[in-house]
Design a protein around this motif. Structure first.
Motif, PDB file in Angstrom:
ATOM      1  N   LYS A 156     -12.341   3.527   8.154  1.00  0.00           N
ATOM      2  CA  LYS A 156     -11.914   3.771   6.768  1.00  0.00           C
ATOM      3  C   LYS A 156     -10.942   2.668   6.365  1.00  0.00           C
ATOM      4  O   LYS A 156     -10.072   2.282   7.152  1.00  0.00           O
ATOM      5  CB  LYS A 156     -11.229   5.132   6.627  1.00  0.00           C
ATOM      6  N   VAL A 157     -11.107   2.169   5.148  1.00  0.00           N
ATOM      7  CA  VAL A 157     -10.189   1.156   4.655  1.00  0.00           C
ATOM      8  C   VAL A 157      -9.724   1.517   3.259  1.00  0.00           C
ATOM      9  O   VAL A 157     -10.503   1.989   2.431  1.00  0.00           O
ATOM     10  CB  VAL A 157     -10.840  -0.255   4.657  1.00  0.00           C
ATOM     11  N   ARG A 158      -8.429   1.326   3.012  1.00  0.00           N
ATOM     12  CA  ARG A 158      -7.853   1.404   1.681  1.00  0.00           C
ATOM     13  C   ARG A 158      -7.521  -0.037   1.291  1.00  0.00           C
ATOM     14  O   ARG A 158      -6.782  -0.732   1.990  1.00  0.00           O
ATOM     15  CB  ARG A 158      -6.607   2.288   1.641  1.00  0.00           C
ATOM     16  N   THR A 177      -3.939 -13.278  -1.641  1.00  0.00           N
ATOM     17  CA  THR A 177      -3.526 -12.357  -0.577  1.00  0.00           C
ATOM     18  C   THR A 177      -4.563 -11.273  -0.368  1.00  0.00           C
ATOM     19  O   THR A 177      -5.174 -10.792  -1.328  1.00  0.00           O
ATOM     20  CB  THR A 177      -2.182 -11.687  -0.946  1.00  0.00           C
ATOM     21  N   MET A 178      -4.737 -10.854   0.888  1.00  0.00           N
ATOM     22  CA  MET A 178      -5.480  -9.645   1.213  1.00  0.00           C
ATOM     23  C   MET A 178      -4.525  -8.680   1.918  1.00  0.00           C
ATOM     24  O   MET A 178      -3.661  -9.096   2.689  1.00  0.00           O
ATOM     25  CB  MET A 178      -6.691  -9.941   2.109  1.00  0.00           C
ATOM     26  N   TYR A 179      -4.677  -7.385   1.618  1.00  0.00           N
ATOM     27  CA  TYR A 179      -3.805  -6.362   2.198  1.00  0.00           C
ATOM     28  C   TYR A 179      -4.677  -5.130   2.373  1.00  0.00           C
ATOM     29  O   TYR A 179      -5.047  -4.469   1.403  1.00  0.00           O
ATOM     30  CB  TYR A 179      -2.639  -6.109   1.255  1.00  0.00           C
ATOM     31  N   LEU A 180      -5.026  -4.827   3.614  1.00  0.00           N
ATOM     32  CA  LEU A 180      -5.990  -3.776   3.919  1.00  0.00           C
ATOM     33  C   LEU A 180      -5.373  -2.759   4.874  1.00  0.00           C
ATOM     34  O   LEU A 180      -4.781  -3.130   5.890  1.00  0.00           O
ATOM     35  CB  LEU A 180      -7.249  -4.379   4.543  1.00  0.00           C
ATOM     36  N   ASP A 181      -5.536  -1.473   4.557  1.00  0.00           N
ATOM     37  CA  ASP A 181      -5.036  -0.370   5.375  1.00  0.00           C
ATOM     38  C   ASP A 181      -6.234   0.270   6.080  1.00  0.00           C
ATOM     39  O   ASP A 181      -7.035   0.965   5.459  1.00  0.00           O
ATOM     40  CB  ASP A 181      -4.319   0.634   4.463  1.00  0.00           C
ATOM     41  N   PHE A 182      -6.354   0.021   7.386  1.00  0.00           N
ATOM     42  CA  PHE A 182      -7.501   0.507   8.156  1.00  0.00           C
ATOM     43  C   PHE A 182      -7.136   1.710   9.013  1.00  0.00           C
ATOM     44  O   PHE A 182      -6.048   1.756   9.606  1.00  0.00           O
ATOM     45  CB  PHE A 182      -8.022  -0.582   9.106  1.00  0.00           C
ATOM     46  N   THR A 183      -8.066   2.658   9.103  1.00  0.00           N
ATOM     47  CA  THR A 183      -8.011   3.731  10.096  1.00  0.00           C
ATOM     48  C   THR A 183      -9.324   3.729  10.863  1.00  0.00           C
ATOM     49  O   THR A 183     -10.395   3.870  10.259  1.00  0.00           O
ATOM     50  CB  THR A 183      -7.789   5.106   9.453  1.00  0.00           C
ATOM     51  N   LEU A 184      -9.234   3.550  12.180  1.00  0.00           N
ATOM     52  CA  LEU A 184     -10.415   3.547  13.036  1.00  0.00           C
ATOM     53  C   LEU A 184     -10.437   4.835  13.845  1.00  0.00           C
ATOM     54  O   LEU A 184      -9.455   5.160  14.542  1.00  0.00           O
ATOM     55  CB  LEU A 184     -10.411   2.352  13.988  1.00  0.00           C
ATOM     56  N   GLN A 185     -11.528   5.564  13.754  1.00  0.00           N
ATOM     57  CA  GLN A 185     -11.692   6.765  14.567  1.00  0.00           C
ATOM     58  C   GLN A 185     -11.982   6.369  16.016  1.00  0.00           C
ATOM     59  O   GLN A 185     -12.366   5.226  16.301  1.00  0.00           O
ATOM     60  CB  GLN A 185     -12.816   7.630  14.010  1.00  0.00           C
TER      61      GLN A 185
END
Length: 301
Positions: A156-158, A177-185
Motif C-alpha cells: 500500500k502506498v500513500r 520531490t517524491m514523498y511516498l508512505d509505504f506499508t508492506l504486508q
C-alpha cells in the motif's frame, strides 16, 4: 514522474550506503523529536535540510518561530496539530493529513498540540533554489481523504508527492520531490523507480524489513537509510508484521547552503540580511511586529 511507469523490474536497484538510528532529543516547548537529517552526522542531504519524527502532548509544541528560504512538509501520523501564522492562515491537521508550507521570503508561525494525548508526525525541510528563496509564502494542504492511495500485491502506498503504482499527488513541488508512505504486508516485495539523478532515502516507522539487497540485514523502526545510485528502491518484508516506511527523493540543487537555525540561504551575507530583516520587521517580516499566535496569547484556538 514517468520513470514510475517504466517497468516492474529494476535494472539497477539502489544500495543502502549509510544507515543510522534517529535518537530522541528535545526541541521546541516540551516536544520530543527523532532527528535524522539535520544532525551532526548528516547536516544536509541535498535538497533535504531536516527530517524530524516528532511527538508532542498538550500543552507542548512549537511556539511562534520564523522561517525563510525553504519549505516544510508536515505529515501527521497520530493526533492533531494546530497551525497559525502572521498572514492569518490557521487550521488543524489530523492523522493522515498533509501541510506543505513554502516559507519563501518569510513566515512566522506556531505549531501546537490540538487535542489531548500524544500527537505524532513527520516534518521534512526541503531547500529552495536561490531563485525561489524570496518568493511569497504559500500553502498546499491535503486532508487524509484526498491523499492518493493505492494497494496492490500486499503493498500500500500513500502518495504525498510524486507518483507510485499509477497514483499521482496533486502537490506541486518547486524543488522536484517524491514523498511516498509505504506499508508492506508480511511477504510483500516492492520495486519503486526513482529518477536516476535524484538523491533518496528511506525512513522506517514501524516493523522491520530488508532494503536495497535481499542479502542486507534487517532494519527496524526509526532508522534512516541513505540510498546510493541506481534506478529505484527494492524492499522486502520478511517478518510477520506490517512494515511501514517513507521513501523520499529529490533533485539536488547543487548550490551553497548557509543555515542559521530557521533561516537557510546561499551566502553568509544573505543570512546576515535575514537576521536584520527579522529583527527590524522588514523585507517580508513586517507583520511579525504586531503578531502573536492565539496560543501564545492564551486564547482558545
Amino acid at each position: 514522474m514517468s520513470e514510475t511507469e517504466i517497468s516492474n523490474v529494476l535494472r539497477d536497484p539502489r544500495a543502502v550506503v549509510r544507515k543510522f538510528q534517529a535518537r530522541p532529543q528535545h526541541e521546541g516547548n516540551g516536544a520530543i523529536v527523532r532527528r535524522s537529517i539535520g544532525r551532526f552526522e548528516l547536516k544536509y542531504f541535498d535538497p533535504f535540510l531536516v527530517l524530524d519524527e516528532f511527538s508532542i502532548s498538550a500543552p507542548a509544541g512549537f511556539p511562534d518561530h520564523p522561517h525563510r528560504g525553504f519549505e516544510t512538509v508536515t505529515y501527521m501520523l497520530q493526533g492533531a496539530v494546530t497551525h497559525e501564522d502572521f498572514e492569518g492562515h490557521k487550521g488543524t491537521i489530523r492523522a493522515g493529513d498533509l501541510q506543505w508550507m513554502t516559507a519563501g521570503k518569510g513566515i512566522v508561525h506556531s505549531e501546537m498540540s490540538a487535542v489531548q494525548g500524544t500527537q505524532k508526525g513527520l516534518q521534512l525541510w526541503i531547500n529552495l533554489s536561490s531563485k525561489n528563496k524570496m518568493i511569497e509564502p504559500r500553502y498546499q494542504e491535503l486532508q487524509s481523504k484526498d491523499v492518493a492511495e493505492v494497494a496492490k500485491d500486499g503493498v500500500k502506498v500513500r502518495v504525498i508527492a510524486g507518483e507510485a503504482l499509477g497514483a499521482k499527488s496533486p502537490v506541486y513541488t518547486r524543488t522536484p520531490t517524491m514523498y511516498l508512505d509505504f506499508t508492506l504486508q508480511p511477504g510483500a516485495h516492492l520495486q519503486q523507480p526513482i529518477p536516476s539523478k535524484w538523491n533518496s532515502f528511506v525512513y522506517t516507522l514501524d516493523g522491520e524489513g530488508i532494503f536495497g539487497s535481499s542479502k542486507s540485514s534487517l532494519t527496524t523502526a526509526h532508522h534512516l537509510l541513505l540510498l546510493g545510485n541506481g534506478d529505484g528502491l527494492e524492499a522486502w518484508n520478511t517478518s510477520s508484521k506490517p512494515l511501514r516506511f517513507i521513501l523520499v527523493g529529490g533533485e539536488p540543487l547543487g548550490e551553497p547552503v548557509v543555515q542559521f537555525g530557521p533561516f537557510v540561504m546561499n551566502t553568509q551575507e544573505e543570512i546576515d540580511q535575514t537576521i536584520d530583516d527579522y529583527e527590524y520587521y522588514i523585507n517580508g517580516f513586517e507583520k511579525a511586529k504586531q503578531w502573536s499566535s492565539q496560543t501564545k496569547l492564551g486564547l482558545e484556538f
